[in-house]
Every structure is written in C-alpha cells, then in structure tokens.
Write a protein that holds these residues in place. Structure first.
Motif, PDB file in Angstrom:
ATOM      1  N   ARG A  20       0.828  -1.209   0.000  1.00 34.02           N
ATOM      2  CA  ARG A  20       0.000   0.000   0.000  1.00 34.02           C
ATOM      3  C   ARG A  20       0.862   1.258   0.000  1.00 34.02           C
ATOM      4  NH1 ARG A  20      -5.434  -0.467   2.643  1.00 34.02           N
ATOM      5  NH2 ARG A  20      -5.975  -2.662   2.550  1.00 34.02           N
ATOM      6  N   ARG A  21       1.941   1.230   0.744  1.00 34.35           N
ATOM      7  CA  ARG A  21       2.835   2.391   0.800  1.00 34.35           C
ATOM      8  C   ARG A  21       3.454   2.652  -0.573  1.00 34.35           C
ATOM      9  NH1 ARG A  21       3.487   4.490   5.180  1.00 34.35           N
ATOM     10  NH2 ARG A  21       3.334   2.606   6.420  1.00 34.35           N
ATOM     11  N   GLN A  22       3.798   1.582  -1.293  1.00 37.35           N
ATOM     12  CA  GLN A  22       4.379   1.760  -2.628  1.00 37.35           C
ATOM     13  C   GLN A  22       3.331   2.280  -3.608  1.00 37.35           C
ATOM     14  OE1 GLN A  22       7.620   1.847  -3.033  1.00 37.35           O
ATOM     15  NE2 GLN A  22       7.589   1.396  -0.846  1.00 37.35           N
ATOM     16  N   LEU A  23       2.077   1.886  -3.427  1.00 39.84           N
ATOM     17  CA  LEU A  23       1.003   2.463  -4.241  1.00 39.84           C
ATOM     18  C   LEU A  23       0.926   3.975  -4.025  1.00 39.84           C
ATOM     19  CD1 LEU A  23      -1.846  -0.178  -3.793  1.00 39.84           C
ATOM     20  CD2 LEU A  23      -0.770   0.480  -5.946  1.00 39.84           C
ATOM     21  N   THR A  24       0.990   4.396  -2.769  1.00 43.18           N
ATOM     22  CA  THR A  24       0.914   5.835  -2.483  1.00 43.18           C
ATOM     23  C   THR A  24       2.137   6.567  -3.038  1.00 43.18           C
ATOM     24  OG1 THR A  24       1.879   5.659  -0.255  1.00 43.18           O
ATOM     25  CG2 THR A  24      -0.517   5.503  -0.423  1.00 43.18           C
ATOM     26  N   THR A  25       3.288   5.935  -2.962  1.00 37.63           N
ATOM     27  CA  THR A  25       4.504   6.544  -3.507  1.00 37.63           C
ATOM     28  C   THR A  25       4.364   6.765  -5.009  1.00 37.63           C
ATOM     29  OG1 THR A  25       5.898   5.564  -1.791  1.00 37.63           O
ATOM     30  CG2 THR A  25       7.003   6.236  -3.822  1.00 37.63           C
ATOM     31  N   LEU A  26       3.879   5.749  -5.725  1.00 39.16           N
ATOM     32  CA  LEU A  26       3.690   5.885  -7.172  1.00 39.16           C
ATOM     33  C   LEU A  26       2.657   6.962  -7.496  1.00 39.16           C
ATOM     34  CD1 LEU A  26       3.769   2.124  -8.206  1.00 39.16           C
ATOM     35  CD2 LEU A  26       5.445   3.883  -8.842  1.00 39.16           C
TER      36      LEU A  26
ATOM     37  N   GLU B 119       1.978   9.620  -5.625  1.00 37.85           N
ATOM     38  CA  GLU B 119       2.590  10.917  -5.332  1.00 37.85           C
ATOM     39  C   GLU B 119       3.617  11.313  -6.395  1.00 37.85           C
ATOM     40  OE1 GLU B 119       3.927  10.348  -1.315  1.00 37.85           O
ATOM     41  OE2 GLU B 119       1.882  10.528  -0.538  1.00 37.85           O
ATOM     42  N   GLN B 120       4.236  10.315  -7.020  1.00 36.22           N
ATOM     43  CA  GLN B 120       5.185  10.576  -8.104  1.00 36.22           C
ATOM     44  C   GLN B 120       4.469  10.809  -9.437  1.00 36.22           C
ATOM     45  OE1 GLN B 120       7.651   7.063  -8.050  1.00 36.22           O
ATOM     46  NE2 GLN B 120       8.939   7.839  -6.388  1.00 36.22           N
ATOM     47  N   LYS B 121       3.137  10.748  -9.415  1.00 40.47           N
ATOM     48  CA  LYS B 121       2.295  10.965 -10.602  1.00 40.47           C
ATOM     49  C   LYS B 121       2.532   9.924 -11.693  1.00 40.47           C
ATOM     50  CE  LYS B 121       0.736  15.088  -9.185  1.00 40.47           C
ATOM     51  NZ  LYS B 121       0.041  14.967  -7.963  1.00 40.47           N
TER      52      LYS B 121
ATOM     53  N   LEU C  81      -2.374   3.814 -15.101  1.00 38.49           N
ATOM     54  CA  LEU C  81      -1.101   4.428 -15.471  1.00 38.49           C
ATOM     55  C   LEU C  81      -1.342   5.843 -15.992  1.00 38.49           C
ATOM     56  CD1 LEU C  81       0.729   1.533 -17.350  1.00 38.49           C
ATOM     57  CD2 LEU C  81       1.015   2.262 -14.985  1.00 38.49           C
ATOM     58  N   VAL C  82      -0.466   6.746 -15.631  1.00 37.72           N
ATOM     59  CA  VAL C  82      -0.516   8.112 -16.131  1.00 37.72           C
ATOM     60  C   VAL C  82       0.384   8.175 -17.363  1.00 37.72           C
ATOM     61  CG1 VAL C  82       0.040  10.515 -15.623  1.00 37.72           C
ATOM     62  CG2 VAL C  82      -0.933   9.049 -13.837  1.00 37.72           C
TER      63      VAL C  82
END
Length: 91
Positions: free
Chosen positions: A41-47, A49-51, A89-90
């Motif tokens: 979950r933390r890595q999901l939030t990191t991705l 936040e990195q847009k 994906l952005v």
C-alpha cells in the motif's frame, strides 16, 4: 526480501498488462511475495505521489481517489476496501 523498487515495477507491470489500468489486490501481492500488505500500500501511495499512477480506494463509504484522502497514512492503514485498489497508469 524484495526491494521497494521491485514492488513498484510489479504494480506498474500489472497495470500495464491490462491496458493501462487494473484492479490490484494488495493482499494477493503481499502473500505472493511474502511482504507486509502495508508495504504494498505504501508503494502504491509513492507511485501516486510521483504521478506515475492514479489510485482509487474504498474509504468505507465510497470509492475515492487517493488525492482526496487526508494523508498517505490513512490510506495505508484503511482496511475497509478488502485490499483492492484501482490503479491507472498516467501517460
């Protein structure tokens, strides 16, 4: 133990395999790679936040984009969703 970078690549791979979006089960990934679900979950939030992705999760009442959550810790610690998140994906 696998690296955070590996977890991020796996999340991006899963989303990319399904035409740039996917419903991701953090519980399944956690079990498969034998890492704590909170780490996924933390890595999901990191991705997010990195847009690199847009992220949507269940807050107990409704689906809500990660950007509308109070903070990353609330998102990581929420268990109302059953461990399923929508990832896109952005470009």
């Amino acid at each position: 133990m696998i690296s955070d970078e590996f977890v991020q690549r796996e999340i991006l791979r899963l989303a990319g395999n399904t035409h740039k979006s996917a419903c991701i089960s953090t519980r399944r990934i956690s079990t498969f790679y034998n890492v704590p679900e909170s780490r996924i979950r933390r890595q999901l939030t990191t991705l997010a936040e990195q847009k690199k992705i847009t992220l949507t999760g269940w807050d107990g009442r409704e689906l809500r984009p990660y950007s509308e959550w109070a903070n990353a810790e609330d998102f990581v610690n929420s268990h109302a969703d059953g461990g399923h998140f929508h990832v896109e994906l952005v470009d």
